[in-house]
Design a protein around this motif. Sequence first.
Motif, PDB file in Angstrom:
ATOM      1  N   VAL A 134      -0.382  56.599  29.505  1.00  0.00           N
ATOM      2  CA  VAL A 134       0.797  54.859  30.221  1.00  0.00           C
ATOM      3  C   VAL A 134      -0.470  53.469  29.508  1.00  0.00           C
ATOM      4  CG1 VAL A 134       1.590  55.406  31.655  1.00  0.00           C
ATOM      5  CG2 VAL A 134      -0.249  55.356  32.417  1.00  0.00           C
ATOM      6  N   HIS A 135      -1.553  53.967  29.800  1.00  0.00           N
ATOM      7  CA  HIS A 135      -2.468  52.506  29.510  1.00  0.00           C
ATOM      8  C   HIS A 135      -2.848  52.368  28.259  1.00  0.00           C
ATOM      9  CE1 HIS A 135      -2.226  52.605  33.287  1.00  0.00           C
ATOM     10  NE2 HIS A 135      -3.456  53.203  33.936  1.00  0.00           N
ATOM     11  N   VAL A 136      -2.507  53.300  27.064  1.00  0.00           N
ATOM     12  CA  VAL A 136      -2.595  53.122  25.871  1.00  0.00           C
ATOM     13  C   VAL A 136      -1.311  52.715  25.193  1.00  0.00           C
ATOM     14  CG1 VAL A 136      -2.988  54.601  23.507  1.00  0.00           C
ATOM     15  CG2 VAL A 136      -4.200  54.602  25.503  1.00  0.00           C
ATOM     16  N   ILE A 137      -0.161  53.508  25.250  1.00  0.00           N
ATOM     17  CA  ILE A 137       0.890  52.846  24.935  1.00  0.00           C
ATOM     18  C   ILE A 137       1.986  51.426  24.923  1.00  0.00           C
ATOM     19  CG2 ILE A 137       1.797  55.269  24.574  1.00  0.00           C
ATOM     20  CD1 ILE A 137       4.501  54.902  26.885  1.00  0.00           C
ATOM     21  N   GLY A 138       1.658  50.533  26.204  1.00  0.00           N
ATOM     22  CA  GLY A 138       1.829  49.695  26.649  1.00  0.00           C
ATOM     23  C   GLY A 138       1.672  48.913  25.625  1.00  0.00           C
ATOM     24  N   PRO A 139       0.257  48.228  25.726  1.00  0.00           N
ATOM     25  CA  PRO A 139      -0.092  47.982  24.554  1.00  0.00           C
ATOM     26  C   PRO A 139       0.300  47.749  22.888  1.00  0.00           C
ATOM     27  CG  PRO A 139      -1.928  48.445  26.005  1.00  0.00           C
ATOM     28  CD  PRO A 139      -0.471  49.497  26.707  1.00  0.00           C
ATOM     29  N   GLU A 140       0.381  48.923  23.361  1.00  0.00           N
ATOM     30  CA  GLU A 140       0.239  49.694  21.461  1.00  0.00           C
ATOM     31  C   GLU A 140       2.038  49.474  21.274  1.00  0.00           C
ATOM     32  OE1 GLU A 140      -1.052  53.978  20.309  1.00  0.00           O
ATOM     33  OE2 GLU A 140       0.768  54.521  21.241  1.00  0.00           O
ATOM     34  N   LEU A 141       3.526  49.694  21.715  1.00  0.00           N
ATOM     35  CA  LEU A 141       4.348  49.428  21.817  1.00  0.00           C
ATOM     36  C   LEU A 141       5.169  47.758  22.209  1.00  0.00           C
ATOM     37  CD1 LEU A 141       6.118  52.383  23.371  1.00  0.00           C
ATOM     38  CD2 LEU A 141       5.526  51.876  21.145  1.00  0.00           C
ATOM     39  N   GLY A 142       3.368  47.598  22.525  1.00  0.00           N
ATOM     40  CA  GLY A 142       3.658  45.233  22.957  1.00  0.00           C
ATOM     41  C   GLY A 142       5.072  45.253  24.504  1.00  0.00           C
ATOM     42  N   ILE A 143       4.432  46.917  24.997  1.00  0.00           N
ATOM     43  CA  ILE A 143       5.215  46.416  25.929  1.00  0.00           C
ATOM     44  C   ILE A 143       4.737  44.817  26.958  1.00  0.00           C
ATOM     45  CG2 ILE A 143       6.123  47.258  28.701  1.00  0.00           C
ATOM     46  CD1 ILE A 143       6.634  49.526  26.684  1.00  0.00           C
ATOM     47  N   THR A 144       3.525  45.282  26.851  1.00  0.00           N
ATOM     48  CA  THR A 144       1.883  44.884  27.561  1.00  0.00           C
ATOM     49  C   THR A 144       2.267  43.499  27.061  1.00  0.00           C
ATOM     50  OG1 THR A 144       0.634  46.471  28.003  1.00  0.00           O
ATOM     51  CG2 THR A 144      -0.443  44.010  28.425  1.00  0.00           C
ATOM     52  N   GLN A 145       2.179  42.024  27.438  1.00  0.00           N
ATOM     53  CA  GLN A 145       2.296  41.376  26.738  1.00  0.00           C
ATOM     54  C   GLN A 145       1.538  39.803  28.354  1.00  0.00           C
ATOM     55  OE1 GLN A 145       6.415  39.791  26.095  1.00  0.00           O
ATOM     56  NE2 GLN A 145       6.330  41.155  24.964  1.00  0.00           N
ATOM     57  N   PHE A 178       8.294  46.323  20.885  1.00  0.00           N
ATOM     58  CA  PHE A 178       9.145  45.040  21.981  1.00  0.00           C
ATOM     59  C   PHE A 178       7.902  44.304  22.287  1.00  0.00           C
ATOM     60  CE2 PHE A 178       9.089  49.336  23.504  1.00  0.00           C
ATOM     61  CZ  PHE A 178      10.536  49.910  22.984  1.00  0.00           C
ATOM     62  N   ALA A 179       7.774  43.487  20.730  1.00  0.00           N
ATOM     63  CA  ALA A 179       7.284  42.392  21.495  1.00  0.00           C
ATOM     64  C   ALA A 179       8.374  41.298  21.193  1.00  0.00           C
ATOM     65  CB  ALA A 179       5.848  42.071  20.338  1.00  0.00           C
ATOM     66  N   PRO A 180       8.439  40.030  21.066  1.00  0.00           N
ATOM     67  CA  PRO A 180       9.349  39.338  20.827  1.00  0.00           C
ATOM     68  C   PRO A 180       8.852  38.714  19.136  1.00  0.00           C
ATOM     69  CG  PRO A 180       7.754  37.832  21.731  1.00  0.00           C
ATOM     70  CD  PRO A 180       7.456  39.194  22.002  1.00  0.00           C
ATOM     71  N   GLU A 181      10.408  38.380  19.120  1.00  0.00           N
ATOM     72  CA  GLU A 181      10.102  38.461  17.434  1.00  0.00           C
ATOM     73  C   GLU A 181      11.113  37.210  16.608  1.00  0.00           C
ATOM     74  OE1 GLU A 181      11.735  42.013  14.749  1.00  0.00           O
ATOM     75  OE2 GLU A 181      12.180  42.551  17.203  1.00  0.00           O
ATOM     76  N   GLY A 182      10.409  36.110  15.758  1.00  0.00           N
ATOM     77  CA  GLY A 182      10.773  35.333  14.804  1.00  0.00           C
ATOM     78  C   GLY A 182      10.592  33.803  15.672  1.00  0.00           C
ATOM     79  N   ASP A 183      10.770  33.686  16.035  1.00  0.00           N
ATOM     80  CA  ASP A 183      11.424  32.070  16.882  1.00  0.00           C
ATOM     81  C   ASP A 183      10.692  32.559  18.347  1.00  0.00           C
ATOM     82  OD1 ASP A 183      12.319  30.573  14.574  1.00  0.00           O
ATOM     83  OD2 ASP A 183      13.589  29.771  15.675  1.00  0.00           O
ATOM     84  N   ASP A 184      10.921  33.601  18.214  1.00  0.00           N
ATOM     85  CA  ASP A 184      10.958  33.871  20.473  1.00  0.00           C
ATOM     86  C   ASP A 184       9.485  34.351  20.578  1.00  0.00           C
ATOM     87  OD1 ASP A 184      13.663  33.313  20.558  1.00  0.00           O
ATOM     88  OD2 ASP A 184      14.290  35.981  20.953  1.00  0.00           O
ATOM     89  N   PHE A 185       8.694  35.031  19.465  1.00  0.00           N
ATOM     90  CA  PHE A 185       7.156  35.077  19.398  1.00  0.00           C
ATOM     91  C   PHE A 185       6.564  34.104  19.351  1.00  0.00           C
ATOM     92  CE2 PHE A 185       3.165  35.881  16.947  1.00  0.00           C
ATOM     93  CZ  PHE A 185       2.849  36.606  17.908  1.00  0.00           C
ATOM     94  N   ASP A 186       7.190  33.024  18.527  1.00  0.00           N
ATOM     95  CA  ASP A 186       6.573  31.438  18.563  1.00  0.00           C
ATOM     96  C   ASP A 186       6.680  30.881  19.683  1.00  0.00           C
ATOM     97  OD1 ASP A 186       5.483  31.809  15.939  1.00  0.00           O
ATOM     98  OD2 ASP A 186       7.949  30.762  15.000  1.00  0.00           O
ATOM     99  N   LYS A 187       7.488  30.777  19.822  1.00  0.00           N
ATOM    100  CA  LYS A 187       7.580  30.754  21.828  1.00  0.00           C
ATOM    101  C   LYS A 187       7.388  30.493  22.568  1.00  0.00           C
ATOM    102  CE  LYS A 187      12.979  29.413  21.427  1.00  0.00           C
ATOM    103  NZ  LYS A 187      13.958  29.302  21.404  1.00  0.00           N
TER     104      LYS A 187
END
Lengths: 197, 467
Positions: free
Chosen positions: B109-120, B249-258
């Motif tokens: 769990v603690h490896v996949i959360g970060p690597e999938l971009g779930i952890t922010q 699962f990281a935000p993309e484009g504008d959402d990422f910048d925001k």
Amino acid sequence: MARDKFNTVQSSAVPLPIENVDTDQIIPARFLKATTRDGFGENLFRDWRFTNSNEPKTDFILNDNTYKGSILVCGKNFGSGSSREHAAWAIYDYGFKVVVSSFFADIFKNNALNNGLLPVQVSEAFLSELFELIASDPKTVIEVNLGKQEISILSSGKSEKFDISSYKKECMINGYDDIDYLLNIKDQIETFEKSSI
Amino acid sequence: MAGKTLFDKIWDAHVVNEIPDGPSVLFIDKHLVHEVTSPQAFAGIDARGIKVFRPERTVATPDHNIPTVDQHLSIKDELSRFQVNKLTENCEKHGVTLYGLNHPFQGIVHVIGPELGITQPGMTMVCGDSHTSTHGAFGSVAFGIGTSEVEMVLATQCILQPKPKRMRINVEGELGKGVSAKDIILYIIAKISASGGTGYFIEFAGSAIRNLSMEGRMTVCNMSIESGARGGLIAPDDITFEYIKGREFAPEGDDFDKAVKKWKELYTEDDAVFDKEINYDAADIAPMITYGTNPGMGAKISEHIPAESEVEPGNLASYKKSLKYMGFEAGSAIAGNPVDYIFVGSCTNGRIEDLREVANFVKGRKKADSVTAWIVPGSKQVEKQANEEGITQILEEAGFKLRQPGCSACLAMNDDKIPAGKLAVATSNRNFEGRQGPGARTMLASPLTAAAAAITGVITDPSTLIN
Ligand code: SF4
């Protein structure tokens, strides 16, 4: 869902004067494969209690008939390590209602309180006195009064106050459970989620 | 009024309600679930006749119980299989996303959360697992909870929690040769003890921490719990944002910048006050290893196990018990002890960077015949990356074999048990009696130290073997 109510416990105690007792000792990982909460008491302190061939180890305190009771008295930093709630279930299922130590690991403390097992934190001095008295007289009766937040040694009259938040105290005394509380404020949670998250 | 700490900013933004002289009601952004601590929680909500309140905020994966060989076959151990199947059933029933065995996203769990971009950054995260503290590396408030609390989160997305005190640990300066993130945290725990952090949430700061990669920061936060702390966290910065960018699962484009703009607000203000603050000099840290049965019993590999006279009188009984279990003499040298097993893996050191480090070190060398080596990637994605980067092959040429992902010998719930009496150098996080199997003797160290032991067959300070 209602839990057992807790008020006062009067009992002799089982001493475990070992420090840093971690949850892997309380209930080893290989016993965590169950999907219910029952029966963990059987494996409480499994590897200290039984040999590899499942014979009781006679030098371990739980196998010594001299010491009995619903209060477990332990060395400092009790319950460190894993968050497994199975540790609290195992202690409770075995028949303990109270664990006394001079220091508890955070997660263990929460888990105990969520399962009707009262962690009583006392001073180092009081803890050593408890160990001494129990060693000299295994029948020493200890009273834990949650209402008064007080632990007393009946024979010597010595007592000490202990801390617990008034919310948790209320929950233990009335057998309330946190989830009922949270379910009752669900509207508030939804409003918060809409406005703040 | 004093400024806010990073921890306060995140915590306070998630408080729904405070119970007078009681805990706070804390809203949880992300909830991770694994097979071992969840079945009773799902059973609890079923018994109440309710559904998971916010299934989209929960992600599940089996990791503790699964074999690390032949994962394509059904799990042999009946109880393990039952528990893993139960997780699948519960997730299906409640609409929770599950990355099951053989799914390309499965892993610890603690490896996949970060690597999938779930952890922010800025999130509150929990899991029925103490090493949830790992996610604090991203500037989130992440901590382990018990099963009753898992049930609370499933039922209401909230948890009742007393607010911990704040501690800051600053590590300033440059790390020496062969010294890694694992050594920093083993050093800190050796200094403050296995209970020194109890009641606190620790912010790690200082140049030595800021210079760590995300993997290194995760290693540090992962083991903050081994000091008794509720969790650890590190302020997010460009290294963090770079790591998150482009992940599933990281935000993309504008959402990422925001999002980055918001994340940049997540730091401790200059005039913020901590309940406790400790400073260390990175130059004092050397390759570390534990010699006892709690993670606080650690020392530099080049040093000796403390003599009885160096131990506080109050701790002497536990100290002796611990050395007896480990089969070590008080005052004896650490380096040179023969090693039977090495285990590289776990949520502490089972990430790609850890495998890279091991591969780099063992390249052109050969594993000692006397050592059995278990190298276990933290996730399917780490496994895939190791294959793609040629790490698997380098390891094989040096006499090692990569197993399949899972918790494995970190807690030995599956078949990966270190036999009684055998000495293992493990990159995991706990050296408790029997943690890696009944009677197993565990010494915790960095991936580099484990690799050095695998090559030489004895405990070795890796800095003596690198240029
Ligand atoms: S790798 Fe070890 S510490 Fe991490 S989640 Fe699995 S069992 Fe727990």
